[in-house]
Motif scaffolding. Sequence first.
Motif, PDB file in Angstrom:
ATOM      1  N   ASP A 106       0.842  -1.196   0.000  1.00  0.00           N
ATOM      2  CA  ASP A 106       0.000   0.000   0.000  1.00  0.00           C
ATOM      3  C   ASP A 106       0.880   1.251   0.000  1.00  0.00           C
ATOM      4  OD1 ASP A 106       0.555   0.919   2.781  1.00  0.00           O
ATOM      5  OD2 ASP A 106      -0.482  -0.924   3.336  1.00  0.00           O
ATOM      6  N   ALA A 107       0.275   2.406  -0.215  1.00  0.00           N
ATOM      7  CA  ALA A 107       1.017   3.664  -0.371  1.00  0.00           C
ATOM      8  C   ALA A 107       1.847   4.000   0.869  1.00  0.00           C
ATOM      9  CB  ALA A 107       0.048   4.795  -0.692  1.00  0.00           C
ATOM     10  N   ASP A 108       1.306   3.802   2.062  1.00  0.00           N
ATOM     11  CA  ASP A 108       2.051   4.118   3.286  1.00  0.00           C
ATOM     12  C   ASP A 108       3.290   3.238   3.430  1.00  0.00           C
ATOM     13  OD1 ASP A 108       0.275   6.126   3.978  1.00  0.00           O
ATOM     14  OD2 ASP A 108      -0.930   4.817   5.280  1.00  0.00           O
ATOM     15  N   THR A 109       3.140   1.957   3.135  1.00  0.00           N
ATOM     16  CA  THR A 109       4.273   1.039   3.235  1.00  0.00           C
ATOM     17  C   THR A 109       5.313   1.369   2.181  1.00  0.00           C
ATOM     18  OG1 THR A 109       2.781  -0.680   4.062  1.00  0.00           O
ATOM     19  CG2 THR A 109       4.949  -1.389   3.296  1.00  0.00           C
ATOM     20  N   LEU A 110       4.882   1.701   0.971  1.00  0.00           N
ATOM     21  CA  LEU A 110       5.821   2.096  -0.081  1.00  0.00           C
ATOM     22  C   LEU A 110       6.572   3.369   0.307  1.00  0.00           C
ATOM     23  CD1 LEU A 110       3.804   1.348  -3.346  1.00  0.00           C
ATOM     24  CD2 LEU A 110       5.901   0.226  -2.580  1.00  0.00           C
ATOM     25  N   ALA A 111       5.865   4.328   0.907  1.00  0.00           N
ATOM     26  CA  ALA A 111       6.523   5.560   1.363  1.00  0.00           C
ATOM     27  C   ALA A 111       7.557   5.254   2.440  1.00  0.00           C
ATOM     28  CB  ALA A 111       5.476   6.546   1.875  1.00  0.00           C
TER      29      ALA A 111
ATOM     30  N   VAL B 105      15.177   3.552   1.986  1.00  0.00           N
ATOM     31  CA  VAL B 105      16.152   3.458   0.899  1.00  0.00           C
ATOM     32  C   VAL B 105      16.891   4.790   0.755  1.00  0.00           C
ATOM     33  CG1 VAL B 105      16.405   3.234  -1.616  1.00  0.00           C
ATOM     34  CG2 VAL B 105      14.971   1.630  -0.342  1.00  0.00           C
ATOM     35  N   GLN B 106      16.177   5.894   0.848  1.00  0.00           N
ATOM     36  CA  GLN B 106      16.816   7.199   0.725  1.00  0.00           C
ATOM     37  C   GLN B 106      17.763   7.481   1.892  1.00  0.00           C
ATOM     38  OE1 GLN B 106      13.235   9.575   0.253  1.00  0.00           O
ATOM     39  NE2 GLN B 106      13.606   9.772  -1.945  1.00  0.00           N
ATOM     40  N   GLY B 107      17.494   6.913   3.061  1.00  0.00           N
ATOM     41  CA  GLY B 107      18.341   7.119   4.226  1.00  0.00           C
ATOM     42  C   GLY B 107      19.474   6.115   4.337  1.00  0.00           C
ATOM     43  N   TRP B 108      19.551   5.176   3.409  1.00  0.00           N
ATOM     44  CA  TRP B 108      20.566   4.135   3.460  1.00  0.00           C
ATOM     45  C   TRP B 108      21.926   4.686   3.073  1.00  0.00           C
ATOM     46  CZ3 TRP B 108      23.625   2.062  -0.478  1.00  0.00           C
ATOM     47  CH2 TRP B 108      24.330   0.909  -0.138  1.00  0.00           C
ATOM     48  N   HIS B 109      22.938   4.230   3.772  1.00  0.00           N
ATOM     49  CA  HIS B 109      24.315   4.589   3.455  1.00  0.00           C
ATOM     50  C   HIS B 109      25.120   3.293   3.361  1.00  0.00           C
ATOM     51  CE1 HIS B 109      23.479   8.788   4.250  1.00  0.00           C
ATOM     52  NE2 HIS B 109      22.886   8.420   5.369  1.00  0.00           N
ATOM     53  N   PRO B 110      26.000   3.195   2.384  1.00  0.00           N
ATOM     54  CA  PRO B 110      26.793   1.973   2.270  1.00  0.00           C
ATOM     55  C   PRO B 110      27.693   1.792   3.490  1.00  0.00           C
ATOM     56  CG  PRO B 110      27.588   3.653   0.743  1.00  0.00           C
ATOM     57  CD  PRO B 110      26.334   4.180   1.372  1.00  0.00           C
ATOM     58  N   LEU B 111      28.056   0.550   3.750  1.00  0.00           N
ATOM     59  CA  LEU B 111      28.936   0.277   4.883  1.00  0.00           C
ATOM     60  C   LEU B 111      30.285   0.953   4.660  1.00  0.00           C
ATOM     61  CD1 LEU B 111      28.364  -3.527   5.530  1.00  0.00           C
ATOM     62  CD2 LEU B 111      27.597  -1.619   6.922  1.00  0.00           C
TER      63      LEU B 111
END
Length: 136
Positions: A15-20, A26-32
Amino acid sequence: MGTPRAVARWAPPLDADTLADVLAKVQGWHPLPIADFFADLDLALESPEPPPAPELSALIDRLRAHLKQLSGIAAVADPHFPPSDELKSLIERSASLYEEETPQNYQAALGLARRMGSTVHDLLDEQKIATLRDVE
């Protein structure tokens, strides 16, 4: 050309909330920061001179962050490939070290940094071995 046929309308898997929520993660992810891990491991475990007192507290804070990040990754298990007993033990040791307060005494704090460094090293090693084992 054939006649057009009816096709079911596509529905998103979430649903839209889960996708958001997924998008935000994903946008807050930083590589190790693997290079940073090894630089801190060298300072904690391999350096001929132990870090000076002012740098030791910052090193412990970084090692604590490394423990949290690596044990968090290790804890997310694929149901088809559950973590080994060794990895479970490392996750438990990580949690214990993460919660441990930084001692005021230099030697005790250096001991904590070395235990943290050793555990970070073991987590990296165990996860590398598991990754290679999954590829073979």
